[in-house]
Design a protein around this motif. Structure first.
Motif, short mmCIF file in Angstrom:
data_model
loop_
_atom_site.label_atom_id
_atom_site.label_comp_id
_atom_site.label_asym_id
_atom_site.label_seq_id
_atom_site.Cartn_x
_atom_site.Cartn_y
_atom_site.Cartn_z
N ALA A 188 -14.23 -2.65 7.58
CA ALA A 188 -14.64 -3.29 6.27
C ALA A 188 -14.97 -4.57 6.24
N SER A 215 -18.52 -0.27 -5.15
CA SER A 215 -17.12 0.34 -4.01
C SER A 215 -16.82 0.72 -2.53
N GLY A 216 -16.23 0.15 -2.10
CA GLY A 216 -15.68 0.61 -0.39
C GLY A 216 -16.68 -0.55 -0.24
N SER A 217 -17.29 -1.79 -0.94
CA SER A 217 -18.01 -3.15 0.29
C SER A 217 -17.12 -3.56 0.51
N GLY A 218 -15.86 -3.68 0.32
CA GLY A 218 -15.28 -4.93 1.46
C GLY A 218 -14.55 -6.03 0.35
N LYS A 219 -14.43 -5.65 -0.99
CA LYS A 219 -14.05 -6.94 -1.32
C LYS A 219 -12.29 -6.91 -1.77
N SER A 220 -12.23 -5.56 -1.66
CA SER A 220 -9.96 -6.21 -1.77
C SER A 220 -9.57 -6.33 -0.63
N THR A 221 -10.47 -5.87 0.84
CA THR A 221 -9.95 -6.55 1.96
C THR A 221 -10.36 -7.57 1.99
N THR A 276 -7.23 3.22 11.64
CA THR A 276 -6.83 4.58 11.38
C THR A 276 -6.67 5.25 12.54
N GLN A 281 -5.90 -5.69 -7.21
CA GLN A 281 -6.36 -4.65 -8.32
C GLN A 281 -5.45 -3.81 -9.00
N TYR A 296 -10.41 -1.52 10.08
CA TYR A 296 -8.74 -0.96 10.17
C TYR A 296 -9.10 0.43 11.21
N HIS A 333 -16.90 -6.28 -11.04
CA HIS A 333 -18.97 -5.22 -10.82
C HIS A 333 -19.14 -5.46 -12.27
N ARG A 352 1.03 -1.46 -0.24
CA ARG A 352 -0.08 0.35 0.17
C ARG A 352 0.70 1.24 0.35
#
Ligand SMILES: Nc1ncnc2c1ncn2[C@@H]1O[C@H](COP(=O)(O)OP(=O)(O)OP(=O)(O)O)[C@@H](O)[C@H]1O
Ligand SMILES: [Mg+2]
Lengths: 414, 262
Positions: free
Chosen positions: B32, B52-58, B25, B102, B23, B212, A412
């Motif tokens: 996430a 987007s932002g729903s936690g897929k990459s996480t 922060t 990604q 996360y 998507h 990242r």
């Protein structure tokens, strides 16, 4: 991961930033260069001293006027006039274990033969001097006690002086004129050459050429050339090496007695045996070498810190790359190895270039300054090993920092 | 005896039990992923979908052993991943998983071929004497046989994506995780890539991919939809599309267009 692959990765990374790599290496290059130069100088001087001592003769002891032990180390500049022929006679009479004794006076003069002239060192001595200093004849004969008694104007010439004057022709039988020196108005005295010496050689890069000499009876030298009664020194040869300390003690006692030096007063002479001379000479060398060696180590440290600095920058710059490699299965130790190899490659390349630079500098010093140098394989090996160690030592912290990165954080990283 | 029932029923390749990822922060903790429980068996082909932002990459990072869960269990091939050390995780990433990021994550200033060779370089249990050959084959499979020595900056976005796919499959992984592998591709190339995945899947490789695009999801076997870190839909694909047929149709269609007199 195979070692070879790690090396390739490291090389590629360095080639990508050639300028930076070279600048980073500079510290190591100069450090190792200085190291090689100083060690070469030291080794060269040591070998030269050994050669000089060896050409001096066997079981030789020297007595100088003045007490050099108290005034620090210095050779051949005895200004005090404490030694005379009476001392020589007393030694001949009373000291046990001595094989040969010869007085020594010396000067440096212009000598002329035919159209040639050269400046050479002139030694006045007794016939025993040749035996003490292991001189051998190439041609003719040594002068004799008879020549000493009569203060004969005869001379034995060294190989270099002979070459300078006669250019390879026969020296024996020729007449050379020795100038009287400035104070006596520039006249000259003729000497007949009765012998020519074999070259001792072994003086490449030495302080002086022993073969550039003219040896004459001491009486002639003292009366006709120098007009003096004092000696520069006394040369002795002991019967064996073992008796040297015993002879030394006898000499001290005798000379203190004849010079009337009472109880606590210091000697007005200095006795040196061959190995003492060697130690004294090499100890000056050593001090010098330690000093210069210190400089070399400091610059290597600076070089190492330079490497560490650049490796830290490199790790930060390539955080993402590290993340990718870890995501694809690189273990922490693979990453550690990669960066360590990079650091070691930097320091080793610097080391190799530094060795080249040091050898070049040594060559130049020998050529231009006529300083003896000797670059030994050991010195090269040690320098190389040292640069490897510098790389490992200073590369370890940055490499470990890289290896401890968390893959996802590294990926990242912007 | 349980061994035999397991092998027939199929021990799940992936088993997530109430997995959470938060996360931490500075000011705000981002939740996430909040309580996902799914099993994915060997040979499945799953599309992970969601806004987007729903936690897929996480989720993908967790599945790929790149990130650890905050709460819950992740069993990969029956192994509790949370108990593995860094070396073991590295080995799992290297041997079992092929990951398509990604953002591609190719090494800059490194040729396509060498990028694809990377996973083999770090392989511990297998030694590859034919790295270059295998990498070339993988690149040919994704249609980049003629771009072997191009560095990423000399490749289009779609081509970079295909290098990333080649890199993910070069180690013969049992599980391929692809985060929007067709995100940068035109529809024809997307279908080609889906064809590659379908072929790999037929060979028994389990695939989880994020997408998507609904039509791309139709090429998979199972669709999971996430919203705000939770699974909201989990259904098998009914009218599955096959890449080979669709490409054939496209070809016929384009030929038909060419035949229309202008
Ligand atoms: N490293 C992080 N630190 C803090 N919050 C993060 C981090 N990574 C992701 N998030 C947050 O977690 C949530 C899920 O992100 P994630 O990347 O999983 O979404 P996504 O479904 O992949 O979206 P997209 O389709 O845009 O790729 C988002 O709200 C994001 O802001
Ligand atoms: Mg995403």
């Amino acid at each position: 991961m195979r070692f070879f692959a790690a090396f390739r990765i490291a090389f590629r990374a360095l080639l990508r930033n050639k300028m930076r790599a070279v600048l980073t290496m500079l510290g190591v290059i100069f450090g190792v260069g200085a190291d090689i130069t100083t060690v070469s100088l030291g080794d060269g001087a040591r070998v030269m001293v050994q050669q000089q001592i060896a050409t001096m003769g066997e079981n030789v002891m020297l007595i100088f006027a003045g007490d050099f032990r108290r005034g620090g180390v210095s050779f051949g500049s005895g200004s005090s006039s404490a030694l005379t022929m009476e001392d020589v006679e007393a030694i001949r009479r009373e000291v046990q274990g001595v094989r040969n004794v010869s007085p020594e006076v010396s000067t440096s003069r212009q000598i002329i033969a035919g159209g040639m002239n050269t400046s050479t060192s002139i030694t006045g001595a007794s016939p025993e001097y040749f035996a003490i200093r292991s001189w051998t004849l190439k041609d003719g004969a040594f002068f004799t006690d008879q020549d000493v008694t009569t203060a004969a104007k005869v001379a034995v010439i060294g190989a270099t002086a002979s070459k300078n004057l006669f250019e390879g022709g026969d020296a024996v039988g020729q007449v050379v004129r020795v100038s009287m020196g400035g104070s006596s108005g520039g006249g000259s005295i003729p000497f007949t050459i009765i012998g020519e010496l074999n070259a001792k050689g072994a003086s490449a890069g030495s302080f002086r050429d022993y073969d550039d000499c003219l040896i004459i009876p001491y009486t002639t030298a003292m009366k006709r050339l120098l007009n003096t009664t004092s000696l520069r020194g006394i040369n002795l040869q002991t019967e064996t090496m073992e008796v040297m300390p015993m002879v030394g003690t006898q000499l001290t006692n005798l000379l203190r007695q004849t010079h009337r030096i009472s109880g606590g007063r210091p000697d007005d002479f200095t006795i040196r045996s061959q190995d003492e001379l060697a130690t004294a000479m090499s100890s000056t060398q050593e001090t010098m070498q330690y000093l210069l060696g210190g400089v070399a180590i400091v610059s290597l440290l600076v070089g190492g810190i330079g490497i560490m600095n650049i490796m830290l920058v490199s790790v930060t710059e390539r955080t993402r790359e590290i993340g990718i490699r870890m995501a694809l299965g690189a273990r922490p130790r693979d990453v550690l190895l990669q960066f360590l190899i990079e650091a070691v490659t930097l320091s080793c390349t610097g080391g190799v270039l530094g060795i080249g630079l040091g050898m070049l500098a040594s060559k130049i010093l020998t050529q231009v300054k006529n300083w003896p140098t000797l670059t030994s394989p050991e010195a090269i090996m040690y320098s190389f090993a040292f640069s490897v160690i510098v790389g490992i030592f200073f590369g370890f912290y940055p490499a470990r920092k890289a290896a401890q990165l968390d893959p996802i954080d590294a990926l990242r990283y912007e | 005896m349980s061994q035999s029932t397991n092998s027939t029923a199929g021990e799940p390749v992936i088993r997530l039990k109430d997995v959470h990822k938060t996360y931490f922060t500075g000011e705000l903790d981002v939740k996430a992923v909040q309580g996902v429980t799914i099993d994915i068996h060997k040979g499945e082909f799953v599309a992970l979908m969601g806004a987007s932002g729903s936690g897929k990459s996480t989720m993908m990072n967790i599945l790929g052993c790149l990130d650890r869960v905050t709460k819950g269990d992740y069993l990969l091939d029956g192994i509790d991943v949370s108990e593995l050390d860094r070396d073991e995780l590295a080995d799992i990433r290297n041997e079992k998983i092929g990951f398509v990021f990604q953002g591609f994550n190719l090494l800059a200033r490194t040729s396509a071929l060498e990028n694809v060779e990377l996973p083999m370089l770090y392989s511990r249990h297998k030694t590859y004497d034919d790295r270059e050959e295998k990498a070339t084959k993988a690149l040919e499979l994704v249609g980049l046989g003629n771009r072997l020595d191009h560095t990423p900056n000399r490749l289009s976005g779609g081509q970079q994506q295909r290098v990333a796919i080649a890199r993910a499959l070069v180690n013969d992984p049992a599980l391929i995780l692809a985060d929007e592998p067709t995100g940068n591709l035109d529809s024809k190339t997307s279908i080609e890539i889906m064809g590659v995945f379908q072929k790999l899947n037929e060979q028994g490789i389990t695939i989880v991919m994020v997408t998507h695009e609904l039509d791309i999801a139709q090429y998979t076997k199972r669709n999971i939809v996430m919203r705000d870190g939770r699974v909201v839909t989990d259904k098998l694909v009914t009218n599955r599309l096959m890449a080979e047929e669709e490409l054939q149709k496209l070809k016929v269609a384009s030929e038909a267009i060419q035949m229309i007199p202008s």
